[in-house]
Design an enzyme around this catalytic site. Structure first.
Site, PDB file in Angstrom:
ATOM      1  N   LYS A   1      88.612  88.248 -26.112  1.00 40.57           N
ATOM      2  CA  LYS A   1      88.477  89.465 -26.922  1.00 40.57           C
ATOM      3  C   LYS A   1      88.024  89.237 -28.365  1.00 40.57           C
ATOM      4  O   LYS A   1      88.338  90.008 -29.258  1.00 40.57           O
ATOM      5  CB  LYS A   1      89.779  90.297 -26.937  1.00 40.57           C
ATOM      6  CG  LYS A   1      90.485  90.463 -25.628  1.00 40.57           C
ATOM      7  CD  LYS A   1      89.625  90.660 -24.430  1.00 40.57           C
ATOM      8  CE  LYS A   1      88.834  91.929 -24.375  1.00 40.57           C
ATOM      9  NZ  LYS A   1      87.995  91.959 -23.143  1.00 40.57           N
ATOM     10  N   THR A   2      87.280  88.169 -28.571  1.00 41.67           N
ATOM     11  CA  THR A   2      86.840  87.865 -29.934  1.00 41.67           C
ATOM     12  C   THR A   2      85.311  87.886 -30.093  1.00 41.67           C
ATOM     13  O   THR A   2      84.799  87.501 -31.140  1.00 41.67           O
ATOM     14  CB  THR A   2      87.339  86.471 -30.371  1.00 41.67           C
ATOM     15  OG1 THR A   2      86.761  85.515 -29.488  1.00 41.67           O
ATOM     16  CG2 THR A   2      88.848  86.365 -30.345  1.00 41.67           C
ATOM     17  N   GLY A   3      84.600  88.304 -29.043  1.00 38.52           N
ATOM     18  CA  GLY A   3      83.141  88.354 -29.160  1.00 38.52           C
ATOM     19  C   GLY A   3      82.423  87.520 -28.119  1.00 38.52           C
ATOM     20  O   GLY A   3      81.208  87.286 -28.223  1.00 38.52           O
TER      21      GLY A   3
ATOM     22  N   TRP B   1      79.389  89.252 -26.483  1.00 36.85           N
ATOM     23  CA  TRP B   1      78.280  89.343 -27.443  1.00 36.85           C
ATOM     24  C   TRP B   1      77.607  87.983 -27.606  1.00 36.85           C
ATOM     25  O   TRP B   1      76.375  87.856 -27.526  1.00 36.85           O
ATOM     26  CB  TRP B   1      78.833  89.853 -28.775  1.00 36.85           C
ATOM     27  CG  TRP B   1      77.818  90.340 -29.748  1.00 36.85           C
ATOM     28  CD1 TRP B   1      76.487  90.555 -29.524  1.00 36.85           C
ATOM     29  CD2 TRP B   1      78.068  90.702 -31.113  1.00 36.85           C
ATOM     30  NE1 TRP B   1      75.893  91.034 -30.677  1.00 36.85           N
ATOM     31  CE2 TRP B   1      76.850  91.122 -31.654  1.00 36.85           C
ATOM     32  CE3 TRP B   1      79.210  90.708 -31.912  1.00 36.85           C
ATOM     33  CZ2 TRP B   1      76.734  91.545 -32.979  1.00 36.85           C
ATOM     34  CZ3 TRP B   1      79.102  91.124 -33.224  1.00 36.85           C
ATOM     35  CH2 TRP B   1      77.872  91.543 -33.754  1.00 36.85           C
TER      36      TRP B   1
ATOM     37  N   HIS C   1      87.212  79.861 -22.033  1.00 39.30           N
ATOM     38  CA  HIS C   1      88.272  80.205 -23.001  1.00 39.30           C
ATOM     39  C   HIS C   1      89.242  79.022 -23.153  1.00 39.30           C
ATOM     40  O   HIS C   1      90.243  79.149 -23.860  1.00 39.30           O
ATOM     41  CB  HIS C   1      89.078  81.411 -22.515  1.00 39.30           C
ATOM     42  CG  HIS C   1      88.354  82.733 -22.546  1.00 39.30           C
ATOM     43  ND1 HIS C   1      87.608  83.160 -23.607  1.00 39.30           N
ATOM     44  CD2 HIS C   1      88.318  83.747 -21.641  1.00 39.30           C
ATOM     45  CE1 HIS C   1      87.122  84.375 -23.350  1.00 39.30           C
ATOM     46  NE2 HIS C   1      87.542  84.743 -22.168  1.00 39.30           N
TER      47      HIS C   1
ATOM     48  N   ARG D   1      87.713  85.909 -34.261  1.00 42.52           N
ATOM     49  CA  ARG D   1      87.738  87.253 -34.836  1.00 42.52           C
ATOM     50  C   ARG D   1      89.058  87.456 -35.552  1.00 42.52           C
ATOM     51  O   ARG D   1      90.045  86.786 -35.238  1.00 42.52           O
ATOM     52  CB  ARG D   1      87.654  88.217 -33.646  1.00 42.52           C
ATOM     53  CG  ARG D   1      87.555  89.669 -33.965  1.00 42.52           C
ATOM     54  CD  ARG D   1      87.528  90.470 -32.672  1.00 42.52           C
ATOM     55  NE  ARG D   1      87.035  91.805 -32.929  1.00 42.52           N
ATOM     56  CZ  ARG D   1      86.936  92.754 -32.019  1.00 42.52           C
ATOM     57  NH1 ARG D   1      87.280  92.514 -30.770  1.00 42.52           N
ATOM     58  NH2 ARG D   1      86.486  93.941 -32.336  1.00 42.52           N
TER      59      ARG D   1
ATOM     60  N   ARG E   1      84.128  98.267 -25.468  1.00 42.06           N
ATOM     61  CA  ARG E   1      85.049  99.347 -25.822  1.00 42.06           C
ATOM     62  C   ARG E   1      84.518 100.073 -27.042  1.00 42.06           C
ATOM     63  O   ARG E   1      83.833 101.063 -26.937  1.00 42.06           O
ATOM     64  CB  ARG E   1      86.463  98.778 -26.039  1.00 42.06           C
ATOM     65  CG  ARG E   1      87.564  99.823 -26.071  1.00 42.06           C
ATOM     66  CD  ARG E   1      88.902  99.166 -26.345  1.00 42.06           C
ATOM     67  NE  ARG E   1      88.943  98.507 -27.640  1.00 42.06           N
ATOM     68  CZ  ARG E   1      89.347  99.089 -28.780  1.00 42.06           C
ATOM     69  NH1 ARG E   1      89.755 100.325 -28.770  1.00 42.06           N
ATOM     70  NH2 ARG E   1      89.340  98.419 -29.922  1.00 42.06           N
ATOM     71  N   LYS E   2      84.781  99.532 -28.265  1.00 45.88           N
ATOM     72  CA  LYS E   2      84.255 100.174 -29.474  1.00 45.88           C
ATOM     73  C   LYS E   2      83.253  99.293 -30.203  1.00 45.88           C
ATOM     74  O   LYS E   2      82.374  99.770 -30.896  1.00 45.88           O
ATOM     75  CB  LYS E   2      85.402 100.494 -30.432  1.00 45.88           C
ATOM     76  CG  LYS E   2      86.230 101.679 -30.014  1.00 45.88           C
ATOM     77  CD  LYS E   2      87.079 102.145 -31.182  1.00 45.88           C
ATOM     78  CE  LYS E   2      87.863 103.389 -30.839  1.00 45.88           C
ATOM     79  NZ  LYS E   2      88.794 103.740 -31.929  1.00 45.88           N
ATOM     80  N   GLY E   3      83.473  97.965 -30.135  1.00 49.74           N
ATOM     81  CA  GLY E   3      82.560  97.040 -30.802  1.00 49.74           C
ATOM     82  C   GLY E   3      82.544  97.196 -32.315  1.00 49.74           C
ATOM     83  O   GLY E   3      81.493  97.052 -32.942  1.00 49.74           O
TER      84      GLY E   3
HETATM   85  N1  LIG Z   1      77.242  93.395 -28.061  1.00 52.81           N
HETATM   86  C1  LIG Z   1      78.407  93.539 -28.668  1.00 52.81           C
HETATM   87  N2  LIG Z   1      78.476  93.702 -29.996  1.00 52.81           N
HETATM   88  C2  LIG Z   1      79.657  93.851 -30.643  1.00 52.81           C
HETATM   89  N3  LIG Z   1      80.855  93.852 -30.004  1.00 52.81           N
HETATM   90  C3  LIG Z   1      80.836  93.678 -28.662  1.00 52.81           C
HETATM   91  C4  LIG Z   1      79.633  93.513 -27.946  1.00 52.81           C
HETATM   92  N4  LIG Z   1      79.954  93.364 -26.635  1.00 52.81           N
HETATM   93  C5  LIG Z   1      81.276  93.460 -26.527  1.00 52.81           C
HETATM   94  N5  LIG Z   1      81.826  93.643 -27.754  1.00 52.81           N
HETATM   95  C6  LIG Z   1      83.234  93.805 -28.106  1.00 52.81           C
HETATM   96  O1  LIG Z   1      83.889  92.537 -27.980  1.00 52.81           O
HETATM   97  C7  LIG Z   1      85.234  92.756 -27.534  1.00 52.81           C
HETATM   98  C8  LIG Z   1      85.452  92.069 -26.208  1.00 52.81           C
HETATM   99  O2  LIG Z   1      85.657  90.714 -26.501  1.00 52.81           O
HETATM  100  P1  LIG Z   1      85.160  89.578 -25.521  1.00 52.81           P
HETATM  101  O3  LIG Z   1      83.754  89.800 -25.181  1.00 52.81           O
HETATM  102  O4  LIG Z   1      85.526  88.287 -26.159  1.00 52.81           O
HETATM  103  O5  LIG Z   1      86.068  89.828 -24.232  1.00 52.81           O
HETATM  104  S1  LIG Z   1      86.264  88.794 -23.027  1.00 52.81           S
HETATM  105  O6  LIG Z   1      87.092  87.714 -23.565  1.00 52.81           O
HETATM  106  O7  LIG Z   1      84.965  88.336 -22.563  1.00 52.81           O
HETATM  107  O8  LIG Z   1      86.989  89.572 -21.997  1.00 52.81           O
HETATM  108  C9  LIG Z   1      85.408  94.264 -27.419  1.00 52.81           C
HETATM  109  O9  LIG Z   1      85.885  94.672 -28.691  1.00 52.81           O
HETATM  110  P2  LIG Z   1      86.684  96.023 -28.925  1.00 52.81           P
HETATM  111  O10 LIG Z   1      85.679  97.122 -28.813  1.00 52.81           O
HETATM  112  O11 LIG Z   1      87.252  95.925 -30.302  1.00 52.81           O
HETATM  113  O12 LIG Z   1      87.735  96.101 -27.876  1.00 52.81           O
HETATM  114  C10 LIG Z   1      83.998  94.698 -27.144  1.00 52.81           C
HETATM  115  O13 LIG Z   1      83.761  96.056 -27.403  1.00 52.81           O
END
Ligand SMILES: Nc1ncnc2c1ncn2[C@@H]1O[C@H](COP(=O)(O)OS(=O)(=O)O)[C@@H](OP(=O)(O)O)[C@H]1O
Length: 309
Positions: free
Chosen positions: A59-61, A64, A119, A141, A274-276
């Site tokens: 959940k830290t990016g 992305w 992870h 994050r 979710r919200k990003g």
């Molecule tokens: N492209 C892009 N840009 C910005 N943010 C993004 C993007 N893709 C995923 N997210 C946000 O990243 C959060 C999910 O974290 P992870 O991708 O590390 O999740 S996981 O560990 O793979 O399950 C989750 O954050 P939150 O929205 O705060 O919950 C995702 O919304």
């Protein structure tokens, strides 16, 4: 494998109504299935010097970083109108070590893709990762947004309403170290210390920095993983195109990421988007919770130069 698991400490997450039990293996906590995957990876995976590991606490990016790295290394084959990222969940484009070790090992001779995500904490990576001297990119994050993101992800995956999954319980367990692949601070510190020892092999990225200035960080990433942008590419907008392709707004609105499910999986793709945003914690934390997490992070990271508020 069962013999190993039976010897491990267990923790059942009370805020998730007892639906998830984590095990402590080599000083980190995660579910049985992922520990089994981690052990199989430690036993069977042999890293190559050309591999690029994309590492993160959940959940830290991760999603992305995986899409950016994939778009960077495949840009000669695909552009922003033909990229597999438009039709597949990125987790199907870049393999995840703990879930797909057999597939990775079998496909490696013809895969042509150097990227592998995990992870696992630094100290639990297969030994060949450090020995091969391959590159590692680590994304992290601020702790409060990571807690909020994980709270909603796990709650929604289990189809629990917010009233049935007390947020304060998630904060409490995080502080006690019971987060997925946690304690969170140990995960970050493990990679941080390694990056100080081998800065040319381990790149640290922060979600908030990527949000603030995606283009510069994408250039840093491309350079580090050995696929730098040429001046001509920069001039014709290749960097900006990759930033746009992988933006939250673009990926989260694709049909595959709104309604799809990965093959054989139960989690809906939309849960990864979710919200990003940077700072959604402000909608969830009381002043008291904020102070508690900030103080904890200060204590755990004191003297390291890292800030995790
Ligand atoms: N492209 C892009 N840009 C910005 N943010 C993004 C993007 N893709 C995923 N997210 C946000 O990243 C959060 C999910 O974290 P992870 O991708 O590390 O999740 S996981 O560990 O793979 O399950 C989750 O954050 P939150 O929205 O705060 O919950 C995702 O919304």
């Amino acid at each position: 494998m069962e013999d190993i698991l039976q010897t491990l400490h267990q923790h059942t997450c009370s805020w998730l109504k007892g639906n998830i039990t984590m095990y402590k293996y080599q000083n980190f906590w995660t579910t049985k299935h992922l520990i089994e995957g981690g052990i199989l990876a430690q036993q069977n995976f042999k890293a190559e010097p050309s591999d690029v590991f994309l590492c993160s606490p959940p959940k830290t990016g991760t999603t992305w970083l995986k899409s950016l790295a994939f778009a960077i290394v495949t840009r000669e084959k695909f552009d922003e109108s033909t990229s597999p990222l438009l039709t597949k969940l990125v987790h199907e484009c870049v393999p995840f070590l703990e879930r797909q070790v057999a597939e990775i090992v079998a496909q490696r001779p013809n895969s042509g893709l150097p990227l592998i995500a995990t992870h696992l904490p630094y100290s639990s990576l297969p030994e060949s990762v450090a020995a091969s001297n391959c590159k590692i990119v680590y994304i992290y994050r601020n702790a409060k947004d990571a807690i909020v993101s994980d709270y909603h992800f796990r709650r929604e995956a289990l189809k629990l309403d917010m009233e049935d999954a007390p947020f304060e319980g998630a904060v409490e367990e995080f502080c006690e170290g019971f987060s997925s692949y946690g304690p969170y601070w140990d995960h970050i510190l493990g990679y941080w210390k390694a990056s100080l020892e081998r800065p040319e092999r381990i790149l640290f990225l922060k979600y908030e920095d990527l949000k603030r200035d995606p283009a510069s960080n994408v250039k840093r990433l491309a350079e580090f993983i050995g696929h730098p942008f040429s001046d001509d590419e920069e001039k014709v907008g290749v960097v900006d195109n990759i930033v746009s392709l992988c933006s939250f707004e673009n990926l989260s609105n694709l049909e595959v990421n709104k309604t799809g499910k990965p093959k054989g999986g139960t989690l809906e793709n939309r849960l990864y988007y979710r919200k990003g945003k940077d700072g959604d914690w402000k909608n969830h934390f009381t002043d008291e919770m904020k102070e508690r997490i900030d103080k904890l992070m200060d204590e755990k990271l004191s003297g390291t130069g890292l800030v995790l508020k």
